[in-house]
Design an enzyme around this catalytic site. Structure first.
Site, mmCIF file in Angstrom:
data_model
loop_
_atom_site.group_PDB
_atom_site.id
_atom_site.type_symbol
_atom_site.label_atom_id
_atom_site.label_comp_id
_atom_site.label_asym_id
_atom_site.label_seq_id
_atom_site.Cartn_x
_atom_site.Cartn_y
_atom_site.Cartn_z
ATOM 1 N N GLY A 1 33.306 74.244 33.018
ATOM 2 C CA GLY A 1 32.378 75.123 32.318
ATOM 3 C C GLY A 1 31.260 74.378 31.606
ATOM 4 O O GLY A 1 30.094 74.788 31.663
ATOM 5 N N ASN B 1 34.054 83.990 23.690
ATOM 6 C CA ASN B 1 35.342 83.277 23.677
ATOM 7 C C ASN B 1 36.112 83.466 22.380
ATOM 8 O O ASN B 1 37.326 83.311 22.359
ATOM 9 C CB ASN B 1 35.126 81.784 23.930
ATOM 10 C CG ASN B 1 34.075 81.189 23.031
ATOM 11 O OD1 ASN B 1 32.903 81.564 23.090
ATOM 12 N ND2 ASN B 1 34.486 80.283 22.176
ATOM 13 N N GLN C 1 35.138 83.096 30.106
ATOM 14 C CA GLN C 1 36.216 83.892 29.514
ATOM 15 C C GLN C 1 36.414 85.222 30.228
ATOM 16 O O GLN C 1 37.454 85.855 30.089
ATOM 17 C CB GLN C 1 35.935 84.155 28.022
ATOM 18 C CG GLN C 1 35.945 82.911 27.158
ATOM 19 C CD GLN C 1 37.339 82.323 26.964
ATOM 20 O OE1 GLN C 1 38.353 83.005 27.135
ATOM 21 N NE2 GLN C 1 37.406 81.046 26.616
ATOM 22 N N HIS D 1 40.453 76.047 34.442
ATOM 23 C CA HIS D 1 41.638 76.050 33.573
ATOM 24 C C HIS D 1 41.795 77.302 32.722
ATOM 25 O O HIS D 1 42.803 77.470 32.054
ATOM 26 C CB HIS D 1 41.671 74.780 32.703
ATOM 27 C CG HIS D 1 40.670 74.729 31.588
ATOM 28 N ND1 HIS D 1 41.020 75.000 30.294
ATOM 29 C CD2 HIS D 1 39.352 74.436 31.570
ATOM 30 C CE1 HIS D 1 39.948 74.859 29.521
ATOM 31 N NE2 HIS D 1 38.932 74.520 30.272
ATOM 32 N N THR E 1 31.422 62.553 44.671
ATOM 33 C CA THR E 1 32.408 62.800 45.726
ATOM 34 C C THR E 1 33.204 64.060 45.409
ATOM 35 O O THR E 1 33.643 64.258 44.275
ATOM 36 C CB THR E 1 33.346 61.583 45.870
ATOM 37 O OG1 THR E 1 32.544 60.451 46.212
ATOM 38 C CG2 THR E 1 34.389 61.806 46.946
ATOM 39 N N CYS F 1 35.823 71.754 12.978
ATOM 40 C CA CYS F 1 36.084 70.981 11.778
ATOM 41 C C CYS F 1 35.103 69.823 11.765
ATOM 42 O O CYS F 1 34.982 69.107 12.738
ATOM 43 C CB CYS F 1 37.507 70.466 11.839
ATOM 44 S SG CYS F 1 37.882 69.267 10.590
HETATM 45 C C1 LIG Z 1 32.799 80.563 26.916
HETATM 46 C C2 LIG Z 1 33.117 79.162 27.299
HETATM 47 N N1 LIG Z 1 32.196 78.427 27.931
HETATM 48 C C3 LIG Z 1 32.418 77.163 28.312
HETATM 49 C C4 LIG Z 1 33.615 76.548 28.051
HETATM 50 C C5 LIG Z 1 33.831 75.132 28.491
HETATM 51 O O1 LIG Z 1 34.543 75.086 29.693
HETATM 52 P P1 LIG Z 1 35.290 73.735 30.150
HETATM 53 O O2 LIG Z 1 36.469 73.573 29.245
HETATM 54 O O3 LIG Z 1 35.680 73.980 31.569
HETATM 55 O O4 LIG Z 1 34.303 72.636 30.036
HETATM 56 C C6 LIG Z 1 34.614 77.268 27.380
HETATM 57 C C7 LIG Z 1 35.908 76.615 27.038
HETATM 58 O O5 LIG Z 1 36.498 76.903 26.048
HETATM 59 C C8 LIG Z 1 34.358 78.606 26.997
HETATM 60 O O6 LIG Z 1 35.284 79.341 26.354
#
Ligand SMILES: Cc1ncc(COP(=O)(O)O)c(C=O)c1O
Length: 406
Positions: free
Chosen positions: A75, A162, A190, A212, A248, A338
């Site tokens: 992401g 998220n 999400q 993931h 790759t 944090c």
């Molecule tokens: C809305 C959103 N965008 C992007 C990401 C980042 O994705 P990645 O963990 O695959 O880099 C997250 C991960 O928490 C997310 O919740």
């Protein structure tokens, strides 16, 4: 306290969700096979075949063409590629295009590249306001575009938040952008697997997804990118992935991502119904135990991710509450960051108009494909005493935070 023979109640699926066993199986099988997908010999062609079949599977599941699937490391990379890639490409053609429009509630994988563009590339980034549920103010977007449409290089708005789970009006964003030829990117990390997603029907030009969060592996994702879209790449090298993303190709990860995407999409409606039922039960019962709890995010039909419950506990420090629940084997998230050991209020909740104290006293419980009523029961059992202890400790209590923004 948690006991070693009692399984953890995992309520943090929005951070990462368990990998499906069959995804592990297909990945393990592919790991045992030789071949670089760019090699011309038989082993290479074998790896290439597997990658292209995976591309077709993902495209079919997401309403895209196979040629629109660009594999990335996840992401964060997909968001960076879309944002910097569009901003650079469009500004190269017309140097008046300096504005990038987004919302105040994006994930840091979007906010930080935007911040970088603003500071290092002199882009004009506008983070548009949201309402008290975290939903984009469309009138503000419309007014911002109307001010000078030809100066906008890109609009990036997440599909679903998220932290609080609010779903954004992506169709309306596209309707405002398209008369001016402004590309739209959406971070659907999400949303995938929780709500229906169709790339072509959505009208967006680029969409981010990652493995993931859907029961696939870490470190692999996709940027869906319309065939006619022009992007400057972040990585230069072997020219893989339409020359947009060199490197790759990771065939085992891609096979796993394809299987997970199929499972996420095929089971979406049924899973959403189960998760929404569990989530509603969680919120209802939690309100009985902690009557002054505040529910954050949209609540209307179709306006919120089914697996998300985001709650503020007045008088508590979210991090203290998180650690007390963790000691009872219940895992959740604050969603806040944090900085130098000092817990920060979530930018999402602040943008929604919550006070600093309320924002810092918040927890996200997120459900996924392995969630059960037993997980909810565990939370309800533990939350009352945990809130009492966190309140007694006071909002000024020292706390431990992960420092990771998920
Ligand atoms: C809305 C959103 N965008 C992007 C990401 C980042 O994705 P990645 O963990 O695959 O880099 C997250 C991960 O928490 C997310 O919740």
């Amino acid at each position: 306290m948690n006991s070693p023979d009692r399984p953890v109640a995992y309520l943090d699926h929005a951070a990462t969700t368990p990998i499906y066993p069959e995804v592990v199986d297909v990945m393990a099988a592919q790991m045992g096979r030789l071949g670089n997908a760019s090699s011309l010999h038989g082993s290479g062609r074998g790896a290439r075949r597997v990658v292209e079949e995976s591309r077709e599977t993902i495209a079919a599941a997401l309403g895209a063409r196979p040629s629109e699937v660009v594999f990335t490391s996840g992401g964060t990379e997909s968001d960076n590629l879309a944002i910097k890639g569009f901003a650079w490409a469009r500004r190269r053609v017309d140097d008046r295009r300096v504005r990038v429009l987004s919302t105040a509630v994006e994930h840091h994988a979007v906010l930080d590249p935007l911040h970088w563009l603003a500071t290092d590339e002199r882009a004009e980034v506008e983070l548009l306001p949201v309402d008290s549920d975290g939903r984009l103010d469309l009138a503000a977007l419309e007014a911002s575009i109307a001010r000078e449409p030809e100066s906008v290089s890109l609009i990036t708005v997440m599909w679903a938040n998220n932290e609080v789970g609010t779903i954004q009006p992506i169709e309306d964003v596209v309707a405002l952008a398209s008369p001016h030829g402004i590309p739209v990117h959406t971070d659907a990390v999400q949303a995938l697997g929780q709500v229906p997603i169709d790339f072509a029907a959505s009208g967006v030009d680029a969409m981010t997804v990652t493995g993931h969060k859907i029961g696939g592996p870490f470190g692999v994702g996709v940027l869906l990118l319309r065939r006619e879209a022009e992007l400057v790449s972040l990585l230069h090298g072997g020219g893989q992935e339409r020359d947009v993303r060199s490197g790759t190709i990771d065939a085992p990860a891609i096979v796993g991502l394809a299987r997970a995407t199929e499972l996420a999409v095929k089971g979406q409606a049924e899973r959403a119904a189960v998760l929404a039922g569990l989530r509603d039960d969680l919120v209802r019962r939690l309100r009985e135990v902690v009557p002054d709890v505040i529910v954050n995010g949209a609540t209307g039909e179709g306006q919120r991710l089914p697996g998300n419950a985001h709650l503020s506990f007045p008088g508590c420090e979210g991090d203290s509450l998180l650690m007390l629940l963790d000691a009872n084997g219940i895992e959740c998230s604050t969603g806040s960051a944090c900085s130098a050991g000092v817990p920060q209020a979530s930018h999402v909740l602040l943008a929604m108009g919550r006070s600093d104290d309320i924002a810092r006293g918040s927890l996200r419980f997120s459900l996924g494909h392995t969630s059960t009523m037993g997980d909810v029961d565990r939370l309800i059992e533990a939350i009352g005493p945990a809130v009492e202890r966190a309140r007694a400790a006071g909002v000024s209590s020292s706390s431990r935070a992960s420092g990771v923004r998920r």
